[in-house]
Design a protein around this motif. Structure first.
Motif, mmCIF file in Angstrom:
data_model
loop_
_atom_site.group_PDB
_atom_site.id
_atom_site.type_symbol
_atom_site.label_atom_id
_atom_site.label_comp_id
_atom_site.label_asym_id
_atom_site.label_seq_id
_atom_site.Cartn_x
_atom_site.Cartn_y
_atom_site.Cartn_z
ATOM 1 N N HIS A 1 0.807 -1.223 0.000
ATOM 2 C CA HIS A 1 0.000 0.000 0.000
ATOM 3 C C HIS A 1 0.838 1.270 0.000
ATOM 4 O O HIS A 1 0.318 2.347 0.311
ATOM 5 C CB HIS A 1 -0.941 -0.004 1.207
ATOM 6 N N ARG A 2 2.097 1.175 -0.322
ATOM 7 C CA ARG A 2 2.950 2.368 -0.344
ATOM 8 C C ARG A 2 2.353 3.411 -1.277
ATOM 9 O O ARG A 2 1.828 3.098 -2.340
ATOM 10 C CB ARG A 2 4.369 2.003 -0.768
ATOM 11 N N GLY A 3 2.461 4.667 -0.841
ATOM 12 C CA GLY A 3 1.848 5.756 -1.593
ATOM 13 C C GLY A 3 0.506 6.171 -1.022
ATOM 14 O O GLY A 3 0.009 7.257 -1.325
ATOM 15 N N LYS A 4 -0.081 5.311 -0.199
ATOM 16 C CA LYS A 4 -1.319 5.638 0.494
ATOM 17 C C LYS A 4 -1.001 6.072 1.918
ATOM 18 O O LYS A 4 0.087 5.838 2.432
ATOM 19 C CB LYS A 4 -2.246 4.422 0.546
ATOM 20 N N GLN A 5 -1.972 6.696 2.558
ATOM 21 C CA GLN A 5 -1.832 7.014 3.982
ATOM 22 C C GLN A 5 -1.775 5.722 4.789
ATOM 23 O O GLN A 5 -2.538 4.790 4.561
ATOM 24 C CB GLN A 5 -3.022 7.862 4.439
ATOM 25 N N ASN A 6 -0.861 5.676 5.740
ATOM 26 C CA ASN A 6 -0.792 4.532 6.630
ATOM 27 C C ASN A 6 -1.899 4.629 7.688
ATOM 28 O O ASN A 6 -2.293 5.732 8.080
ATOM 29 C CB ASN A 6 0.582 4.479 7.300
ATOM 30 N N GLU A 7 -2.369 3.477 8.160
ATOM 31 C CA GLU A 7 -3.406 3.406 9.182
ATOM 32 C C GLU A 7 -3.101 2.244 10.118
ATOM 33 O O GLU A 7 -2.402 1.302 9.746
ATOM 34 C CB GLU A 7 -4.787 3.177 8.551
ATOM 35 N N PRO A 8 -3.660 2.271 11.343
ATOM 36 C CA PRO A 8 -3.405 1.182 12.280
ATOM 37 C C PRO A 8 -3.747 -0.207 11.735
ATOM 38 O O PRO A 8 -3.106 -1.190 12.107
ATOM 39 C CB PRO A 8 -4.280 1.547 13.479
ATOM 40 N N LYS A 9 -4.740 -0.311 10.858
ATOM 41 C CA LYS A 9 -5.097 -1.643 10.347
ATOM 42 C C LYS A 9 -3.936 -2.292 9.598
ATOM 43 O O LYS A 9 -3.860 -3.525 9.518
ATOM 44 C CB LYS A 9 -6.328 -1.560 9.442
ATOM 45 N N TYR A 10 -3.013 -1.491 9.074
ATOM 46 C CA TYR A 10 -1.901 -2.046 8.310
ATOM 47 C C TYR A 10 -0.801 -2.639 9.190
ATOM 48 O O TYR A 10 0.148 -3.234 8.670
ATOM 49 C CB TYR A 10 -1.312 -0.985 7.385
ATOM 50 N N VAL A 11 -0.930 -2.499 10.504
ATOM 51 C CA VAL A 11 0.067 -3.148 11.368
ATOM 52 C C VAL A 11 -0.012 -4.668 11.217
ATOM 53 O O VAL A 11 0.959 -5.386 11.473
ATOM 54 C CB VAL A 11 -0.109 -2.723 12.846
ATOM 55 N N ARG A 12 -1.135 -5.162 10.757
ATOM 56 C CA ARG A 12 -1.259 -6.600 10.488
ATOM 57 C C ARG A 12 -0.252 -7.042 9.421
ATOM 58 O O ARG A 12 0.320 -8.139 9.510
ATOM 59 C CB ARG A 12 -2.682 -6.924 10.033
ATOM 60 N N LEU A 13 -0.028 -6.196 8.415
ATOM 61 C CA LEU A 13 0.937 -6.512 7.363
ATOM 62 C C LEU A 13 2.359 -6.534 7.915
ATOM 63 O O LEU A 13 3.171 -7.376 7.532
ATOM 64 C CB LEU A 13 0.823 -5.497 6.224
ATOM 65 N N VAL A 14 2.653 -5.598 8.809
ATOM 66 C CA VAL A 14 3.967 -5.573 9.449
ATOM 67 C C VAL A 14 4.155 -6.839 10.281
ATOM 68 O O VAL A 14 5.202 -7.503 10.215
ATOM 69 C CB VAL A 14 4.120 -4.325 10.335
ATOM 70 N N ALA A 15 3.144 -7.184 11.045
ATOM 71 C CA ALA A 15 3.226 -8.371 11.898
ATOM 72 C C ALA A 15 3.408 -9.636 11.067
ATOM 73 O O ALA A 15 4.207 -10.516 11.426
ATOM 74 C CB ALA A 15 1.974 -8.474 12.762
ATOM 75 N N GLN A 16 2.675 -9.746 9.969
ATOM 76 C CA GLN A 16 2.817 -10.927 9.116
ATOM 77 C C GLN A 16 4.215 -11.015 8.532
ATOM 78 O O GLN A 16 4.812 -12.107 8.473
ATOM 79 C CB GLN A 16 1.787 -10.880 7.990
ATOM 80 N N TYR A 17 4.762 -9.876 8.112
ATOM 81 C CA TYR A 17 6.103 -9.871 7.525
ATOM 82 C C TYR A 17 7.148 -10.291 8.556
ATOM 83 O O TYR A 17 8.040 -11.099 8.275
ATOM 84 C CB TYR A 17 6.420 -8.477 6.971
ATOM 85 N N VAL A 18 7.029 -9.766 9.760
ATOM 86 C CA VAL A 18 7.970 -10.124 10.817
ATOM 87 C C VAL A 18 7.807 -11.598 11.188
ATOM 88 O O VAL A 18 8.803 -12.309 11.406
ATOM 89 C CB VAL A 18 7.775 -9.217 12.047
ATOM 90 N N ALA A 19 6.574 -12.064 11.246
ATOM 91 C CA ALA A 19 6.332 -13.469 11.552
ATOM 92 C C ALA A 19 7.021 -14.370 10.532
ATOM 93 O O ALA A 19 7.651 -15.376 10.887
ATOM 94 C CB ALA A 19 4.831 -13.753 11.582
ATOM 95 N N ASP A 20 6.918 -14.013 9.256
ATOM 96 C CA ASP A 20 7.563 -14.799 8.203
ATOM 97 C C ASP A 20 9.083 -14.791 8.372
ATOM 98 O O ASP A 20 9.745 -15.827 8.197
ATOM 99 C CB ASP A 20 7.187 -14.250 6.822
ATOM 100 N N LEU A 21 9.644 -13.642 8.720
ATOM 101 C CA LEU A 21 11.091 -13.560 8.938
ATOM 102 C C LEU A 21 11.525 -14.440 10.107
ATOM 103 O O LEU A 21 12.606 -15.036 10.082
ATOM 104 C CB LEU A 21 11.505 -12.114 9.216
ATOM 105 N N LYS A 22 10.690 -14.491 11.134
ATOM 106 C CA LYS A 22 11.033 -15.247 12.338
ATOM 107 C C LYS A 22 10.639 -16.721 12.238
ATOM 108 O O LYS A 22 10.966 -17.508 13.132
ATOM 109 C CB LYS A 22 10.373 -14.625 13.569
ATOM 110 N N GLY A 23 9.922 -17.088 11.176
ATOM 111 C CA GLY A 23 9.524 -18.472 11.012
ATOM 112 C C GLY A 23 8.458 -18.934 11.974
ATOM 113 O O GLY A 23 8.438 -20.105 12.388
ATOM 114 N N VAL A 24 7.533 -18.022 12.336
ATOM 115 C CA VAL A 24 6.431 -18.368 13.230
ATOM 116 C C VAL A 24 5.123 -17.948 12.569
ATOM 117 O O VAL A 24 5.109 -17.223 11.570
ATOM 118 C CB VAL A 24 6.571 -17.678 14.608
#
Length: 257
Positions: free
Chosen positions: A213-236
């Motif tokens: 969603h780059r180029g759009k305003q960020n919103e709290p709902k997008y923290v789910r995308l951050v969490a998923q990305y970190v989860a994938d990096l950590k293998g959980v």
């Protein structure tokens, strides 16, 4: 449920939601966001910010002067009063930013020190912004921070040496949407090394919107995308990452010191 550990709800454009801020918050809740921490960056903006979030018991607040907002320490008495508000769970954001304003490094360090001392007095954790100022940031944390109160390095973008120095002090490290950027390969390698029990996730909305969603305003709902990305990096799984980071948030911000 996921917690957005750092957002600026008072700076969001909510006109695309018929119910304004309430609609934006409902959209976040629909995506599994259970709590948010709305960050104070200026004493002049604190009361308007609090008036917007006062009716949401799952939205917490902080009180601070962003290093790029510091013009003097004249209003620090007012900041201390604001930080005593029962809805305020942390002091900051504060810190050092030599990327944009190295010329006022002395004033920034004075303000950061005053925030750290306030954190110590009130026993509320510190929220730290640092950019191109690793050495001075760590030096002040070591000399001025009450490590039994602790805090978080928010929107972390630095190297492993900085991460380890902060972890060794007992600090948490918060990851934003930057982790999804193509240019963030070095940061991704650092995040792989950070123990999951020291991680938080955030949006820093309305800034730093994660892919796709780059180029759009960020919103709290997008923290789910951050969490998923970190989860994938950590293998959980996302569920495990959400559970652990939410527990970390509770331990840092909602557990009395």
């Amino acid at each position: 449920m996921i917690i957005d550990s750092h957002c600026h709800l008072d700076k969001l454009n909510t006109s695309h939601y018929p119910d304004g801020l309430d609609g934006l918050i409902c959209a976040a809740q629909a995506d599994g966001i259970s709590q948010m921490l709305c960050i104070g960056v200026d004493t002049d903006q604190f009361e308007p910010m609090m008036s917007q979030i006062k009716d949401y018991d799952f939205i917490h607040a902080s009180a601070g002067l962003h290093p790029l907002s510091v013009k003097s320490l004249d209003n620090f008495g007012l900041l201390e009063q604001q930080a005593k508000h029962p809805k305020v769970v942390a002091v900051g954001e504060t810190g050092l930013d030599y990327f944009y304003e190295k010329d006022n490094a002395t004033l920034q360090k004075q303000s950061f020190t005053a925030h750290l001392q306030l954190s110590k007095r009130l026993r509320k954790p510190i929220i730290v912004h640092t950019r191109d100022a690793n050495e001075d940031t760590v030096m002040l944390l070591k000399s001025q921070c009450d490590l039994s109160v602790g805090g978080v390095i928010h929107c972390f973008t630095e190297d492993w040496a900085m991460a380890k120095a902060c972890l060794d002090l007992g600090f948490y490290i918060s990851i934003s949407g930057i982790i999804t950027f193509n240019s963030a390969s070095a940061l991704r390698e650092v995040v792989k090394k950070i123990p999951i029990n020291r991680l938080l996730v955030e949006t820093d909305s309305p800034y730093l919107t994660p892919a796709p969603h780059r180029g759009k305003q960020n919103e709290p709902k997008y923290v789910r995308l951050v969490a998923q990305y970190v989860a994938d990096l950590k293998g959980v799984s996302l569920e495990e990452l959400a559970h652990i980071t939410s527990s970390n948030f509770t331990d840092l911000f909602l557990t009395p010191r």
